[in-house]
Design a protein around this motif. Structure first.
Motif, mmCIF file in Angstrom:
data_model
loop_
_atom_site.group_PDB
_atom_site.id
_atom_site.type_symbol
_atom_site.label_atom_id
_atom_site.label_comp_id
_atom_site.label_asym_id
_atom_site.label_seq_id
_atom_site.Cartn_x
_atom_site.Cartn_y
_atom_site.Cartn_z
ATOM 1 N N CYS A 1 0.840 -1.197 0.000
ATOM 2 C CA CYS A 1 0.000 0.000 0.000
ATOM 3 C C CYS A 1 0.879 1.252 0.000
ATOM 4 N N ARG B 1 0.966 5.717 -1.368
ATOM 5 C CA ARG B 1 0.168 6.865 -1.803
ATOM 6 C C ARG B 1 0.177 7.006 -3.322
ATOM 7 N N ASP B 2 1.367 6.766 -3.919
ATOM 8 C CA ASP B 2 1.516 6.945 -5.365
ATOM 9 C C ASP B 2 2.193 5.716 -5.977
ATOM 10 N N THR C 1 -3.545 1.574 -3.422
ATOM 11 C CA THR C 1 -3.640 2.775 -2.585
ATOM 12 C C THR C 1 -4.701 2.603 -1.501
#
Length: 402
Positions: free
Chosen positions: A36, A38-39, A55
Motif C-alpha cells: 500500500c 500513496r503513489d 492505494t
C-alpha cells in the motif's frame, strides 16, 4: 511450516529494503502479497511488480490471504490507524514507527492482550540492534539498573565529524544531509525527539512502565557552539547526544535525553558516525554493550525480517515486567550536574542551581556548571530555547561502577 503472507504499508527507503531482504532470505518462508502506497507510479530505486501496489488500506486489511501486516510509513497518525485496525481484526503487525508507538503503546498493548494478537517492533529502537528482544527475554527480571546510549545515528554522525574530523557543526550537518543521514529539516533528530521516542519504548521493556513523552526532559544539539566544543576538548571528552533511563532506587527511576560530556573510558565514547550504541547495566552483570547501525534501509529491514521470522514461531512480547507486583515509579525529583552555556539569555536568573561548581564569564559567552533538579529543567525548558543557550549533562550515576 505455514508461509507468512505480508501486507506491506510503505515503500520508501525502509519498505524497499524489506522487499529486498524478504526476497533474498531463503529461510524466511515469507512473501509480500500487496504493498500500500500513496503513489504507485512514483519512481523508486527498487522495482516491484506493479500488480502488487494498491492505494487502498482496506484492500489489504480485508484480504483473507494476508496473515501479517508490516507497517513502515512516515505518517505517525496514519500508522496508528493502520496498526490499531489490524490488531482489532486479529491480524498480527510488525511496525518500525517509533513516533506512533511512543504515543500509543499503552492502548496497543491492551488491544494485544484482549484480542490475543501480536505487535512486534524491534526495528523502532536502534535499527539492527536487538535491544527490545534482549530486554524482553534476557533481561526479564528486576536486576536491571540502567539503559543508556546513543540512539540516533544522524546526530551522532554530526558530532563525530565535529570531534573526530574537526569539522564545524554547520558543515557536519550539511554533510549528514547530503549523505541522507539527516533530513532537509533535521529537527526531529538533532532536537532529540527521535531518541526520546525510542527511549519511551525501551523503558516499557526495561522497567515495565510507560511514561508519556511530554513528561520527559529532552534537549538536543542544535545550539552547540565552538566554545562548547573547545571546552569539551580541553577536558579530553566528547559531546554525545545521550538517552538514558536509570533506576535511582528500588521505588523510583528517572529518564531524560540531552547532550553529555563522555570521557574516553565509556563504551559510547567510541561509538562514531551513524552508529548507535547501548549500554545495559544491572546489579549482577555490571555493563553489557550493544553496537550497530541504528538506521538505514537494510539494517532496519533486517530487524523487520527478524520480527517477521519470529512470527513463524508465534512469538509475541509478554510484557512481563508490566505485571510485576512492585514496579518503580517515574520521578523528576533528581539532582543532575549540568553545564549551561549562554550569552544573552539570563540562565543564572532562570535556573535555580542548588550548588555552583564552576562558572566563567567573557564578552563572547558565559557558562556555569551546577547541580539542579530535573524537575526544574523541565519546568524551565521553554525559557531555555534561545539559540544562545546550550546544555550538557555531566554524568553522576554509577561512576563508581566503571
Amino acid at each position: 511450516m505455514s508461509k507468512i503472507k505480508i501486507g506491506l504499508f510503505g515503500f520508501g527507503v525502509v519498505g524497499q529494503g524489506i522487499y529486498e531482504v524478504v526476497r533474498k532470505s531463503k529461510n524466511a518462508h515469507a512473501e509480500i502479497m500487496r504493498i500500500c502506497v500513496r503513489d504507485p507510479h512514483k519512481p523508486r530505486k527498487v522495482e516491484a511488480d506493479p500488480a502488487l501496489f494498491t492505494t487502498s488500506t482496506e484492500e489489504i486489511l480485508e484480504d483473507p490471504n494476508i496473515n501479517l501486516i508490516v507497517e513502515v510509513i512516515d505518517d505517525a497518525q496514519a500508522a496508528y490507524r493502520i496498526v490499531k485496525s489490524a490488531l482489532l481484526r486479529g491480524i498480527p503487525v510488525v511496525s518500525g514507527n517509533k513516533t506512533m508507538l511512543a504515543h500509543h503503546l499503552p492502548e496497543l498493548i491492551d488491544i494485544q492482550k484482549t484480542r490475543g494478537v501480536a505487535l512486534l517492533y524491534d526495528a523502532s529502537s536502534c535499527g539492527s540492534i536487538p535491544v527490545i528482544r534482549n530486554l524482553e527475554e534476557y533481561y526479564d527480571n528486576d536486576l536491571l539498573l540502567e539503559v543508556k546510549g546513543i540512539l540516533n545515528g544522524s546526530s551522532n554522525y554530526i558530532l563525530s565529524r565535529v570531534f573526530d574530523h574537526k569539522d564545524s557543526y554547520a558543515n557536519a550537518l550539511a554533510q549528514a544531509q547530503a549523505l541522507g543521514f539527516a533530513e532537509s529539516d533535521p529537527s526531529f533528530d538533532i532536537e532529540g525527539y527521535d531518541s526520546l521516542f525510542k527511549l519511551v519504548i525501551i523503558t516499557v521493556h526495561a522497567l515495565g512502565t510507560y511514561v508519556d513523552p511530554e513528561r520527559i526532559f529532552t534537549y538536543g544539539i542544535s545550539t552547540i557552539h565552538d566554545s562548547d566544543i573547545q571546552y569539551a576538548r580541553e577536558k579530553n571528552v566528547k559531546i554525545k547526544l545521550v538517552a538514558q533511563v536509570v533506576k535511582v532506587s528500588d521505588e523510583h527511576f528517572t529518564m531524560f535525553v540531552m547532550p553529555e560530556f563522555v570521557n574516553p573510558s565509556k563504551y559510547i565514547y567510541s561509538v562514531d558516525d551513524e552508529y548507535n550504541g547501548v549500554v545495559i547495566r544491572g546489579e549482577c552483570y555490571d555493563r553489557q554493550f550493544m553496537f550497530g547501525k541504528g538506521a538505514g534501509s537494510l539494517p532496519t529491514a533486517s530487524s523487520i525480517l527478524s520480527d517477521i521470522m519470529a512470527r513463524q514461531h508465534n512469538y509475541r512480547y509478554e510484557y512481563k515486567k508490566m505485571n510485576y507486583m512492585q514496579k518503580p515509579d517515574y520521578t523528576t525529583d533528581i539532582t543532575l550536574k549540568v553545564y549551561a552555556r549562554y550569552t544573552e539569555t539570563d540562565v543564572r536568573g532562570i535556573l535555580n542551581f542548588s550548588k555552583i561548581h564552576e562558572q566563567y564569564s567573557s564578552d563572547e559567552s558565559n557558562y556555569v556548571i551546577g547541580d539542579i533538579l530535573l524537575s526544574e529543567l523541565i519546568a524551565k525548558r521553554p525559557q531555555l530555547s534561545g539559540k544562545d543557550v546550550f546544555l550538557a549533562n555531566i554524568p553522576i550515576f554509577f561512576l563508581n561502577r566503571d
